[in-house]
Structure formats: C-alpha cells, structure tokens
Design an enzyme around this catalytic site. Structure first.
Site, mmCIF file in Angstrom:
data_model
loop_
_atom_site.group_PDB
_atom_site.id
_atom_site.type_symbol
_atom_site.label_atom_id
_atom_site.label_comp_id
_atom_site.label_asym_id
_atom_site.label_seq_id
_atom_site.Cartn_x
_atom_site.Cartn_y
_atom_site.Cartn_z
ATOM 1 N N GLU A 57 0.823 -1.208 0.000
ATOM 2 C CA GLU A 57 0.000 0.000 0.000
ATOM 3 C C GLU A 57 0.859 1.261 0.000
ATOM 4 O OE1 GLU A 57 -2.074 -0.571 3.763
ATOM 5 O OE2 GLU A 57 -0.575 0.642 4.814
ATOM 6 N N HIS A 59 0.393 5.684 1.050
ATOM 7 C CA HIS A 59 -0.409 6.780 1.612
ATOM 8 C C HIS A 59 0.523 7.925 1.949
ATOM 9 C CE1 HIS A 59 1.112 4.767 5.166
ATOM 10 N NE2 HIS A 59 0.389 3.700 4.921
ATOM 11 N N HIS A 63 4.960 6.102 8.627
ATOM 12 C CA HIS A 63 4.984 5.096 9.693
ATOM 13 C C HIS A 63 6.354 5.123 10.335
ATOM 14 C CE1 HIS A 63 1.299 3.149 8.570
ATOM 15 N NE2 HIS A 63 1.750 2.562 7.484
ATOM 16 N N HIS A 97 4.796 0.208 0.535
ATOM 17 C CA HIS A 97 5.390 -0.654 1.562
ATOM 18 C C HIS A 97 4.527 -1.860 1.859
ATOM 19 C CE1 HIS A 97 2.778 2.251 3.533
ATOM 20 N NE2 HIS A 97 2.565 1.348 4.483
ATOM 21 N N CYS A 111 3.748 0.077 15.439
ATOM 22 C CA CYS A 111 3.621 1.036 14.340
ATOM 23 C C CYS A 111 3.021 2.327 14.882
ATOM 24 C CB CYS A 111 2.744 0.463 13.240
ATOM 25 S SG CYS A 111 2.505 1.603 11.865
HETATM 26 MN MN MN Z 1 0.812 1.625 5.787
#
Ligand code: MN
Length: 132
Positions: A57, A59, A63, A97, A111
């Site tokens: 994914e 975004h 993270h 990632h 996370c």
């Molecule tokens: Mn992610």
C-alpha cells in the site's frame, strides 16, 4: 497513563483479527495500544503470523515501525529488506510498503502513525510470493 504488559503482551487490549484476503493481506492481527483525542499520534501493535503479510500500500502519512518479535521482510518501493527484533523502519510519505513474516516465524511490529491520516491506496495484486 500507563498500560501494563501482561503475558508477554497486552492481553487486556482487544485484538482485531483482520479478515484474510489473499493477494492483499493474510493472518494479521492488530491491537491499538495508545490512541487519545488529546494526542497527535497513535501506537498500534501488529502481529503477522508465520507466512502472513500486510497489504502492499501507499499513503501520505508516515509510519515509524519498530520490530518487537520474530523476523521477516519489509518491502520499501521495489526493494525487500530482512528485518528482525529492534530494527526501526521509517516509511516515508508516499512510499509503497509491505510487511511479510518469515515462513517459520511470526513478525510482531509496533507502528506509530498520525492520528489524522489519509486512507491507504492498495497497490495491485502484488502478492509477496511473486517477488521473492
Ligand atoms: Mn501503511
């Protein structure tokens, strides 16, 4: 606040079992260890069972990931890296990632994310077994 560890984990924190969707993610559970309307970030613990993986994914939120248990691999863009306990991974804004547990070991990761964040964009059917 302090949330006490129990049984080598956080047994009082609800564990979400993600629905298994081959090709996107498999055998992942999530516990939200810290989330507050007074805080700009959240801290989650993900456990990926042996052979499981998270979605590939992308975004705009970042993270900060710290491996707590086990071993596996992380894909950053098109590169796979071996990871194990205490490794720290920064996923940059917009960086594709994916996390993958080893076939013989689960992978437990902390996370940290912004509380306000954009939704992930799933990236195709890039199943991890096609990239190894
Ligand atoms: Mn992610």
């Amino acid at each position: 606040m302090i949330k006490r560890a129990q049984d080598s984990g956080w047994s009082t924190v609800p564990e979400d079992q993600y629905k298994n969707e081959p090709g996107t993610w498999m055998d992942v559970t999530r516990q939200v260890l810290f989330s507050s309307s007074n805080s700009a970030f959240e801290t989650r613990y993900f456990n990926i069972a042996a052979g499981g993986y998270s979605s590939f994914e992308r975004h705009q939120h970042e993270h900060c990931v710290i491996v707590l248990d086990g071993s596996g691999r992380v894909r950053l863009g098109n590169e796979w890296h071996e990871i194990s306990a205490r490794d720290v991974i920064h996923v940059e804004p917009g960086q594709p990632h994916q996390f993958l547990a080893d076939s013989a070991s689960s992978l437990g990761i902390l996370c940290i994310v912004n509380r306000d964040r954009d939704r992930p964009e799933l990236l195709g059917n890039d199943s991890p077994d096609r990239t190894s």
